[in-house]
Design an enzyme around this catalytic site. Structure first.
Site, PDB file in Angstrom:
ATOM      1  N   GLU A  71       0.850  -1.188   0.000  1.00  0.00           N
ATOM      2  CA  GLU A  71       0.000   0.000   0.000  1.00  0.00           C
ATOM      3  C   GLU A  71       0.884   1.235   0.000  1.00  0.00           C
ATOM      4  OE1 GLU A  71      -3.784   2.256   2.098  1.00  0.00           O
ATOM      5  OE2 GLU A  71      -3.352   0.171   2.583  1.00  0.00           O
ATOM      6  N   ASP A 145      -2.729  12.342  -3.112  1.00  0.00           N
ATOM      7  CA  ASP A 145      -2.878  13.789  -3.277  1.00  0.00           C
ATOM      8  C   ASP A 145      -3.147  14.087  -4.746  1.00  0.00           C
ATOM      9  OD1 ASP A 145      -2.511  16.594  -3.493  1.00  0.00           O
ATOM     10  OD2 ASP A 145      -1.196  16.588  -1.743  1.00  0.00           O
ATOM     11  N   LYS A 149      -3.841  21.539  -9.458  1.00  0.00           N
ATOM     12  CA  LYS A 149      -3.401  22.635 -10.314  1.00  0.00           C
ATOM     13  C   LYS A 149      -2.550  22.100 -11.470  1.00  0.00           C
ATOM     14  CE  LYS A 149      -3.503  26.069  -6.622  1.00  0.00           C
ATOM     15  NZ  LYS A 149      -2.736  27.057  -5.829  1.00  0.00           N
ATOM     16  N   ASP A 181     -11.517  10.553  -5.136  1.00  0.00           N
ATOM     17  CA  ASP A 181     -12.795  11.250  -5.221  1.00  0.00           C
ATOM     18  C   ASP A 181     -12.650  12.550  -6.004  1.00  0.00           C
ATOM     19  OD1 ASP A 181     -11.315  12.691  -3.402  1.00  0.00           O
ATOM     20  OD2 ASP A 181     -12.994  13.118  -2.071  1.00  0.00           O
ATOM     21  N   THR A 219     -12.473   4.110   4.191  1.00  0.00           N
ATOM     22  CA  THR A 219     -11.667   4.865   5.145  1.00  0.00           C
ATOM     23  C   THR A 219     -12.417   6.137   5.521  1.00  0.00           C
ATOM     24  OG1 THR A 219     -10.517   6.156   3.443  1.00  0.00           O
ATOM     25  CG2 THR A 219      -9.575   4.007   4.022  1.00  0.00           C
TER      26      THR A 219
END
Length: 239
Positions: A71, A145, A149, A181, A219
């Site tokens: 992971e 993350d 931008k 997401d 999560t």
């Protein structure tokens, strides 16, 4: 820094540099104790340079396990701890440079007594560089993350360099799971994966990537779904 020190540092392009945070709020006394007393026995050693190549001996960490899973960026460890509990035959490597997250996972390990987890508390790329070929069966990248931008696009973890490394360490038929997401990251991921000939997207209908699989635990971050509805992308490495 001396000239010798400079020569020893391998130049890395933005695609292979680490841009995340390593420290957050001050650790509690218990968290610091877990870091000091529990983490050392669980750590995997890996060079922070791609060369010279030094392969990690997975057998030395997972002698009695049928498979090894990885992971990348386990956050606070909910997903990793769940997978370790549900799959006692699997040895799991968790990578997370954020020490508050490492402490949270150590707390879960201390409470559950799980023995099939090993950790790397630095940039996951070091593990990707030094795992042997076809060493793992599954790789998880859960809510990385998004770096939304445009000028930061090269910082996104899903990029050709990292995908090449993931492909190398995955067994044929092995899975790469990516959860996000963020609509920009979802589109970016699908473009990157569509440009490859070594992975197959397993989805056959929209429901396959819009609904969370039974073996994909939710999560806290997924529950918030701050940028939009979470999506679940599963790719298999070509045989």
């Amino acid at each position: 820094m001396t000239d010798t020190d400079t020569k020893d540092i391998e130049y890395l392009r933005p695609e292979q540099r680490f841009f995340g945070r390593r420290k957050g709020p001050t650790l509690s006394a218990r968290q610091q104790k877990l870091i000091d007393e529990c983490l050392p026995s669980l750590l995997i050693e890996a060079s922070n340079q791609r060369k010279p190549q030094q392969f990690i001996d997975t057998e030395s960490y997972f002698k009695n396990y049928e498979e090894v899973w990885l992971e990348i960026g386990f956050g606070k460890g909910e997903h990793l701890a769940w997978q370790a509990h549900k799959n006692p035959h699997v040895g799991l490597i968790g990578c997370e440079p954020y020490m508050n997250g490492v402490a949270s996972l150590l707390d879960k390990i201390d409470a559950s007594g799980q023995k099939n987890i090993r950790l790397y508390s630095d940039d996951a790329r070091h593990i990707l560089w030094h795992l042997p070929d076809e060493a793992v069966t599954k790789v998880f990248l859960i809510h990385p993350d998004p770096w939304p931008k445009k000028r930061h696009a090269r910082r996104r973890f899903v990029n050709p360099d990292n995908l090449n490394d993931i492909s190398r360490i995955l067994k044929p038929g092995g899975e790469l799971r990516i959860g996000t997401d963020h609509p920009i990251y979802r589109e970016w991921t699908m473009i990157q994966m569509a440009n490859r000939n070594d992975f197959i997207w397993t989805a056959e209908t929209p429901e396959d990537w819009q609904n969370r699989p039974a073996d994909w635990p939710e999560t806290r971050y997924e529950a918030k779904a701050m940028e939009g509805k979470a999506t679940y992308l599963v790719f298999t490495k070509c045989e």
